[in-house]
Design a protein around this motif. Sequence first.
Motif, mmCIF file in Angstrom:
data_model
loop_
_atom_site.group_PDB
_atom_site.id
_atom_site.type_symbol
_atom_site.label_atom_id
_atom_site.label_comp_id
_atom_site.label_asym_id
_atom_site.label_seq_id
_atom_site.Cartn_x
_atom_site.Cartn_y
_atom_site.Cartn_z
ATOM 1 N N PHE A 58 0.899 -1.154 0.000
ATOM 2 C CA PHE A 58 0.000 0.000 0.000
ATOM 3 C C PHE A 58 0.936 1.201 0.000
ATOM 4 O O PHE A 58 1.659 1.434 0.973
ATOM 5 C CB PHE A 58 -0.895 0.009 1.238
ATOM 6 N N HIS A 61 4.455 1.034 1.651
ATOM 7 C CA HIS A 61 4.415 0.090 2.777
ATOM 8 C C HIS A 61 4.217 -1.329 2.229
ATOM 9 O O HIS A 61 3.149 -1.677 1.711
ATOM 10 C CB HIS A 61 3.250 0.481 3.707
ATOM 11 N N VAL A 63 3.370 -5.005 2.534
ATOM 12 C CA VAL A 63 2.607 -5.752 3.537
ATOM 13 C C VAL A 63 2.638 -7.268 3.322
ATOM 14 O O VAL A 63 2.278 -8.020 4.225
ATOM 15 C CB VAL A 63 1.140 -5.260 3.627
ATOM 16 N N SER A 83 -3.644 -10.485 13.683
ATOM 17 C CA SER A 83 -4.210 -9.322 13.020
ATOM 18 C C SER A 83 -3.112 -8.500 12.337
ATOM 19 O O SER A 83 -2.044 -8.294 12.904
ATOM 20 C CB SER A 83 -4.923 -8.483 14.081
ATOM 21 N N GLY A 84 -3.389 -8.068 11.120
ATOM 22 C CA GLY A 84 -2.470 -7.183 10.418
ATOM 23 C C GLY A 84 -1.377 -7.880 9.628
ATOM 24 O O GLY A 84 -0.533 -7.217 9.038
ATOM 25 N N CYS A 85 -1.407 -9.213 9.579
ATOM 26 C CA CYS A 85 -0.311 -9.911 8.895
ATOM 27 C C CYS A 85 -0.571 -10.070 7.397
ATOM 28 O O CYS A 85 0.269 -10.621 6.682
ATOM 29 C CB CYS A 85 -0.049 -11.267 9.542
ATOM 30 N N GLY A 86 -1.708 -9.586 6.924
ATOM 31 C CA GLY A 86 -1.913 -9.558 5.476
ATOM 32 C C GLY A 86 -2.837 -10.617 4.913
ATOM 33 O O GLY A 86 -2.902 -10.793 3.699
ATOM 34 N N LYS A 87 -3.599 -11.285 5.749
ATOM 35 C CA LYS A 87 -4.485 -12.353 5.265
ATOM 36 C C LYS A 87 -5.562 -11.805 4.326
ATOM 37 O O LYS A 87 -5.793 -12.350 3.250
ATOM 38 C CB LYS A 87 -5.154 -13.083 6.451
ATOM 39 N N SER A 88 -6.201 -10.717 4.759
ATOM 40 C CA SER A 88 -7.271 -10.156 3.905
ATOM 41 C C SER A 88 -6.681 -9.592 2.621
ATOM 42 O O SER A 88 -7.276 -9.728 1.548
ATOM 43 C CB SER A 88 -8.030 -9.059 4.651
ATOM 44 N N THR A 89 -5.528 -8.962 2.732
ATOM 45 C CA THR A 89 -4.874 -8.425 1.538
ATOM 46 C C THR A 89 -4.584 -9.558 0.552
ATOM 47 O O THR A 89 -4.853 -9.449 -0.645
ATOM 48 C CB THR A 89 -3.565 -7.705 1.930
ATOM 49 N N GLU A 219 -13.176 -14.409 7.234
ATOM 50 C CA GLU A 219 -13.793 -14.479 8.568
ATOM 51 C C GLU A 219 -15.321 -14.508 8.463
ATOM 52 O O GLU A 219 -16.013 -13.667 9.057
ATOM 53 C CB GLU A 219 -13.344 -13.292 9.423
ATOM 54 N N HIS A 250 -9.844 -16.508 12.546
ATOM 55 C CA HIS A 250 -9.062 -16.327 13.771
ATOM 56 C C HIS A 250 -9.360 -17.441 14.755
ATOM 57 O O HIS A 250 -8.787 -17.479 15.846
ATOM 58 C CB HIS A 250 -9.403 -14.980 14.424
HETATM 59 N N1 LIG Z 1 -6.573 0.021 2.306
HETATM 60 C C1 LIG Z 1 -5.399 0.004 2.947
HETATM 61 N N2 LIG Z 1 -4.554 1.038 2.872
HETATM 62 C C2 LIG Z 1 -3.372 1.022 3.515
HETATM 63 N N3 LIG Z 1 -2.935 0.005 4.258
HETATM 64 C C3 LIG Z 1 -3.724 -1.063 4.379
HETATM 65 C C4 LIG Z 1 -5.003 -1.123 3.728
HETATM 66 N N4 LIG Z 1 -5.576 -2.325 4.027
HETATM 67 C C5 LIG Z 1 -4.704 -2.961 4.816
HETATM 68 N N5 LIG Z 1 -3.596 -2.227 5.033
HETATM 69 C C6 LIG Z 1 -2.418 -2.629 5.827
HETATM 70 O O1 LIG Z 1 -1.942 -3.862 5.314
HETATM 71 C C7 LIG Z 1 -1.525 -4.710 6.368
HETATM 72 C C8 LIG Z 1 -2.279 -6.035 6.262
HETATM 73 O O2 LIG Z 1 -3.654 -5.788 6.509
HETATM 74 P P1 LIG Z 1 -4.748 -6.943 6.345
HETATM 75 O O3 LIG Z 1 -6.077 -6.291 6.487
HETATM 76 O O4 LIG Z 1 -4.483 -7.681 5.102
HETATM 77 O O5 LIG Z 1 -4.424 -7.854 7.598
HETATM 78 P P2 LIG Z 1 -5.236 -9.110 8.191
HETATM 79 O O6 LIG Z 1 -4.256 -10.193 8.395
HETATM 80 O O7 LIG Z 1 -6.418 -9.384 7.347
HETATM 81 O O8 LIG Z 1 -5.694 -8.551 9.617
HETATM 82 P P3 LIG Z 1 -7.026 -8.895 10.454
HETATM 83 O O9 LIG Z 1 -6.796 -10.262 11.025
HETATM 84 O O10 LIG Z 1 -7.046 -7.845 11.515
HETATM 85 O O11 LIG Z 1 -8.200 -8.825 9.547
HETATM 86 C C9 LIG Z 1 -1.782 -3.947 7.655
HETATM 87 O O12 LIG Z 1 -0.562 -3.351 8.041
HETATM 88 C C10 LIG Z 1 -2.792 -2.920 7.266
HETATM 89 O O13 LIG Z 1 -2.666 -1.767 8.067
#
Ligand SMILES: Nc1ncnc2c1ncn2[C@@H]1O[C@H](COP(=O)(O)OP(=O)(O)OP(=O)(O)O)[C@@H](O)[C@H]1O
Length: 302
Positions: A58, A61, A63, A83-89, A219, A250
């Motif tokens: 992003f 950054h 990710v 949380s935040g490790c990038g699974k949704s991304t 999720e 989770h």
């Molecule tokens: N739209 C966005 N713009 C900027 N940064 C983002 C965006 N979406 C996610 N991030 C960043 O990318 C990283 C991964 O986020 P992501 O949502 O993929 O994590 P996750 O593993 O799905 O977390 P969770 O378990 O909380 O859902 C995080 O550092 C988040 O802050």
Amino acid sequence: MHSNESSGTADDPSPAPAAGTATAVLPEVPDVTAVQPKAEAPDALGAKLEADRVSAWFGDHKVLERVSLTMEPGSVTALIGPSGCGKSTFLRILNRMHELVPSAALAGEVRLDGTDIYAPGQRVTETRRRIGMVFQKPNPFPAMSIDENVTAGLKLTGGRRRRDERQELVERCLTKAGLWREVKDRLSQPGSSLSGGQQQRLCIARSLAVQPDVLLMDEPCSALDPTSTRRIEETIAELRNEVTIVIVTHNMQQAARVSQYCAFFLAEEGSPGSVVEQADTETMFGSPSDPRTSDYIHGRFG
Ligand SMILES: Nc1ncnc2c1ncn2[C@@H]1O[C@H](COP(=O)(O)OP(=O)(O)OP(=O)(O)O)[C@@H](O)[C@H]1O
Ligand SMILES: [Mg+2]
């Protein structure tokens, strides 16, 4: 990572300590006896989805770092990690939703039955039809009726259907999503008249109506009560020979119950997320090879 060999009958691999031997109040460890057998699905209808060295950003950054994962037809792959490790991304990269964020970039390939979904000339609408997504919060169209919700995606794919075909499709998809019996006498009521768990199953039915090859679920049960969660898990088990499933959760018990394969994502301090370990679910929960996986699944962090 995936193979189709039978899991055999290993001795009880349960990591749970014998009664009385626990030294601390440990979080619940998934009951690995609940782990689904590995996929034996030569006739599975879903497609093979391969992520090959996928990195994501992003802005500047980073990710995700070189994530490679194969998701086989006939199987459910669970993505776990803090949380935040990038699974949704990662999930959003798998059906080209990542590119909807203006600052987003990615590297690597995602292949659906061997074809790179990011190759020039690949139509994004077709990719999203073939690779459906169910979100954390059920998002039916509230003003549309239950049956209209099911067929809502067909307009996008341009398919015109006769009324009886449409009715048949509505029944088939609601049945697959485990919702038909509960709604068959109220199909013209609005989607918003359903409970949260029913709405989520309606969203699954809506995803299935366009006949996807892969279903991504981020999720899908986190907003649901335990009974609704169980119904969705049953639905997932019934669907896996029809559509390749990737689920972010989770809930370790849920990952153990529904998946045949698992990938553990982790973003260590200051680093982008990557896959620390991937394995069949039984191995992941019974004898993980990386101590960080073990710590995570035993609830010692995250
Ligand atoms: N739209 C966005 N713009 C900027 N940064 C983002 C965006 N979406 C996610 N991030 C960043 O990318 C990283 C991964 O986020 P992501 O949502 O993929 O994590 P996750 O593993 O799905 O977390 P969770 O378990 O909380 O859902 C995080 O550092 C988040 O802050
Ligand atoms: Mg997420």
